[in-house]
Design an enzyme around this catalytic site. Structure first.
Site, PDB file in Angstrom:
ATOM      1  N   LYS A 179     -37.876  27.400 -10.946  1.00 35.68           N
ATOM      2  CA  LYS A 179     -36.444  27.663 -11.119  1.00 35.68           C
ATOM      3  C   LYS A 179     -36.228  29.129 -11.449  1.00 35.68           C
ATOM      4  O   LYS A 179     -37.115  29.780 -12.002  1.00 35.68           O
ATOM      5  CB  LYS A 179     -35.913  26.828 -12.296  1.00 35.68           C
ATOM      6  CG  LYS A 179     -35.759  25.345 -11.999  1.00 35.68           C
ATOM      7  CD  LYS A 179     -35.157  24.628 -13.192  1.00 35.68           C
ATOM      8  CE  LYS A 179     -35.041  23.132 -12.958  1.00 35.68           C
ATOM      9  NZ  LYS A 179     -34.096  22.780 -11.880  1.00 35.68           N
TER      10      LYS A 179
ATOM     11  N   ARG B 283     -37.120  12.114 -10.193  1.00 36.18           N
ATOM     12  CA  ARG B 283     -37.177  10.871  -9.421  1.00 36.18           C
ATOM     13  C   ARG B 283     -38.614  10.358  -9.319  1.00 36.18           C
ATOM     14  O   ARG B 283     -38.834   9.161  -9.164  1.00 36.18           O
ATOM     15  CB  ARG B 283     -36.547  11.099  -8.034  1.00 36.18           C
ATOM     16  CG  ARG B 283     -37.235  12.135  -7.202  1.00 36.18           C
ATOM     17  CD  ARG B 283     -36.360  12.634  -6.038  1.00 36.18           C
ATOM     18  NE  ARG B 283     -35.326  13.557  -6.489  1.00 36.18           N
ATOM     19  CZ  ARG B 283     -34.395  14.071  -5.698  1.00 36.18           C
ATOM     20  NH1 ARG B 283     -34.360  13.749  -4.407  1.00 36.18           N
ATOM     21  NH2 ARG B 283     -33.506  14.921  -6.167  1.00 36.18           N
TER      22      ARG B 283
HETATM   23  N1  BES Z   1     -33.433  18.575 -13.945  1.00 34.98           N
HETATM   24  C1  BES Z   1     -33.019  18.974 -12.657  1.00 34.98           C
HETATM   25  C2  BES Z   1     -31.536  18.647 -12.388  1.00 34.98           C
HETATM   26  C3  BES Z   1     -30.522  19.433 -13.166  1.00 34.98           C
HETATM   27  C4  BES Z   1     -29.911  20.524 -12.609  1.00 34.98           C
HETATM   28  C5  BES Z   1     -30.122  19.016 -14.412  1.00 34.98           C
HETATM   29  C6  BES Z   1     -28.949  21.208 -13.302  1.00 34.98           C
HETATM   30  C7  BES Z   1     -29.147  19.709 -15.112  1.00 34.98           C
HETATM   31  C8  BES Z   1     -28.546  20.792 -14.552  1.00 34.98           C
HETATM   32  C9  BES Z   1     -33.834  18.263 -11.606  1.00 34.98           C
HETATM   33  O1  BES Z   1     -35.150  18.003 -11.950  1.00 34.98           O
HETATM   34  C10 BES Z   1     -33.852  19.167 -10.429  1.00 34.98           C
HETATM   35  O2  BES Z   1     -34.392  20.235 -10.550  1.00 34.98           O
HETATM   36  N2  BES Z   1     -33.258  18.743  -9.326  1.00 34.98           N
HETATM   37  C11 BES Z   1     -33.205  19.540  -8.156  1.00 34.98           C
HETATM   38  C12 BES Z   1     -33.496  18.644  -6.996  1.00 34.98           C
HETATM   39  C13 BES Z   1     -33.620  19.372  -5.686  1.00 34.98           C
HETATM   40  C14 BES Z   1     -34.893  20.191  -5.667  1.00 34.98           C
HETATM   41  C15 BES Z   1     -33.609  18.371  -4.577  1.00 34.98           C
HETATM   42  C16 BES Z   1     -31.809  20.132  -8.026  1.00 34.98           C
HETATM   43  O3  BES Z   1     -30.839  19.423  -8.261  1.00 34.98           O
HETATM   44  O4  BES Z   1     -31.718  21.314  -7.715  1.00 34.98           O
HETATM   45 MN    MN Z   2     -36.420  19.637 -11.589  1.00 36.32          MN
END
Ligand code: BES
Ligand code: MN
Ligand code: ZN
Length: 512
Positions: free
Chosen positions: A291, A365
């Site tokens: 990230k 997931r």
């Molecule tokens: N924990 C994150 C989702 C998240 C994003 C929570 C912003 C709170 C605020 C999750 O693990 C994630 O990173 N999801 C990705 C999925 C994507 C790679 C398909 C996302 O939503 O960017």
């Molecule tokens: Mn994530």
């Protein structure tokens, strides 16, 4: 904080501060507000007629009473239009009363639960209004202070003392307090708030404190305190259970994973279980699909679903609800090392399906897949509800005022919608239609872990649904609602403990 329902008039009891909600209206004051206004020489009436105090939600008026007996201070708090009153308005006003007490370093607060005149007032019964007020008071008087050094109040401007004592009153001109089970309502509201306060403690603890091991330890404390059955699985047991997806995520970290199971049996053995499952990802760097640095600190909140499940279990334990419920929290970090998942890797799952890891940041997931299959296989629950900070797409779709709701059972989803409305932690449905499933098709494995940018919350929901078999299941995506950047009337900016109250209300409804 200590909370007490009082049937005596708040005007006759010595208190530090009495908070009285006043609706926005041009009509004459009624009931206790009118009585107080008169006792104070008509100050409120004059403020109203000058338009300074209109009863809008942001209005407040703090006055000092002269009587020897009765309240030392009286605060009139605007409560907005009466016909818009709902339970959450009551939580908010109660929360503002606590903030006003704090601002004046007052630690005892009397609160008049608003009732309205019966006309145009929403469906909630009086007992529920008392419960909501108790929740608002107990939530607002929580703070997270365990990691700041203690300041000498004489020398430095430390934070104000927290409100420790709350008394709840009803306006006897609208409702005889003796006819209401106020004690029961306060007890319920207090237990719900204590559950949410635990969830916030866990959320606020940073990643280096609230590790998977820490969550496991907290769960064991709950088991000891409330007589839950418990299983806290570590790496060896996860291996035996075949939880390859959870293990693959945790392999990127030096912190050991934990798989938490808390079981409350409050009903007969013939009564089927319901299950709560919460994502307990204690820090999400994204893994190799790293990230961006900006704002990454808020990924300590990626265990919010797990925190809410533990919080709701605390409420269940405090109230010893007559239901059978199991709380499950898969817990891991998502970090980067030489053993971490890589984009393109194909991993196994407990359920046997193979998954192509397109993006290591879609880790929630993966750990939930193993948790859901474990839950349905071990408990054959009548319903499973999971909650997770799962997708950024959810924040785009619904912002910060509602969780996304997806699932396989319309009745269950209706129950959750209702629990959300009642608790003030709302959720709203997204469609889990078949055509979206195509986005998860992989050329090398049974499934991809990412379905592309369109409908990201729905494809995430579809992924989870692959692991619940035919069990009645619903999923709450709480990415936009679990925490926030600004204060709320009964929350401080940070973790909000969402959806502890929603889950608790759902369980309360199922146990009655
Ligand atoms: N924990 C994150 C989702 C998240 C994003 C929570 C912003 C709170 C605020 C999750 O693990 C994630 O990173 N999801 C990705 C999925 C994507 C790679 C398909 C996302 O939503 O960017
Ligand atoms: Mn994530
Ligand atoms: Zn995550």
């Amino acid at each position: 904080m200590e909370l007490e329902f009082r049937t005596t008039s708040p005007l006759k009891e010595a208190s530090e501060l009495l908070a009285v909600p006043v609706f926005q209206s041009r009509e004459d004051l009624v009931g206790l507000a009118a009585e107080l206004d008169q006792a104070l020489g008509g100050i409120l009436s004059r403020a109203r007629s000058r338009g300074d105090f209109r009863g809008r939600e942001e209005d407040s008026l703090l006055l000092y009473a002269s009587e020897e007996e009765g309240p030392a201070r009286v605060a009139f708090l605007g409560a907005g239009p009466q016909d818009e009153m709902d339970a959450d308005l009551i939580r908010r006003v109660a929360g503002r009363a606590v903030r006003l007490a704090e601002a004046n370093s007052v630690t005892q607060l009397s609160f008049l639960v608003p009732q309205g005149n019966g006309e145009g007032v929403n469906v909630h019964d009086v007992a529920y209004r008392v419960q909501a007020a108790a929740e608002g008071m107990a939530l607002a008087s929580w703070d997270f202070r365990e990691l700041v050094s203690e300041k000498d109040p004489e020398e430095e401007d430390g934070p104000p003392p927290l409100v420790t004592e709350g008394w709840l009153h009803l306006d006897s001109s609208a409702q005889d307090p003796e006819e209401v089970d106020g004690d029961g309502a306060v007890r319920t509201g207090h237990a719900v708030a204590e559950g949410q306060n635990l969830a916030r403690d866990l959320q606020w603890r940073p990643g280096n404190v609230a590790t998977p091991t820490h969550l496991g330890w907290v769960a064991e404390q709950l088991a000891d305190a409330y007589g839950f059955g418990s299983r806290i699985l570590g790496p060896g047991e996860l291996e035996e259970e075949g939880m390859e997806a959870l293990l693959s995520v945790s392999r990127g970290s030096d912190e050991e994973p934990r798989f938490i199971v808390l079981e409350h049996r409050g009903a007969g053995d013939d009564v089927p279980m319901v299950a709560l499952v919460g994502k307990g990802l204690t820090f999400d760097t994204g893994g190799v699909s790293l990230k961006p640095a900006k704002g990454m600190e808020s990924m300590k909140y990626d265990m919010s679903g797990g925190a809410a499940v533990l919080g709701a279990m605390k409420t269940v334990g405090l109230l010893q609800l007559p239901i059978n419920v199991v709380g499950v929290v898969p817990s891991s970090e998502n970090m980067v090392n030489g053993s971490a998942n890589k984009p393109g890797d194909v991993i196994g799952t407990r359920a046997g399906k193979t998954v192509e890891v397109i993006n290591t940041d879609a880790e929630g997931r993966l750990i939930l897949a193993d948790a859901l299959s474990y839950t349905v296989d071990h408990f054959s629950p009548a319903a499973v509800v999971d909650c997770a900070t799962l997708t950024g797409a959810c924040v785009v779709a619904l912002g910060h005022h509602a969780a996304a709701l997806l699932g396989t059972d319309d009745d269950l989803m209706d129950e959750l919608r209702a629990a959300g409305d009642r608790s003030g932690e709302r959720c709203w449905p997204l469609p889990l239609w078949k055509p979206y499933r195509k986005q998860l098709e992989s050329t090398v494995a049974d499934l991809k872990n990412v379905g592309g940018r369109p409908a990201g919350s729905i494809t995430a929901g579809w992924f989870l649904s692959e692991f619940v078999g035919s069990t009645s299941w619903a999923h709450l995506d709480i990415a936009g609602t679990a925490y926030g950047e600004s204060d709320r009337p009964y929350h401080r900016k940070g973790g909000f403990g969402f959806p502890t109250r929603l889950l608790a209300e759902w369980l309360l409804a199922r146990s009655s």
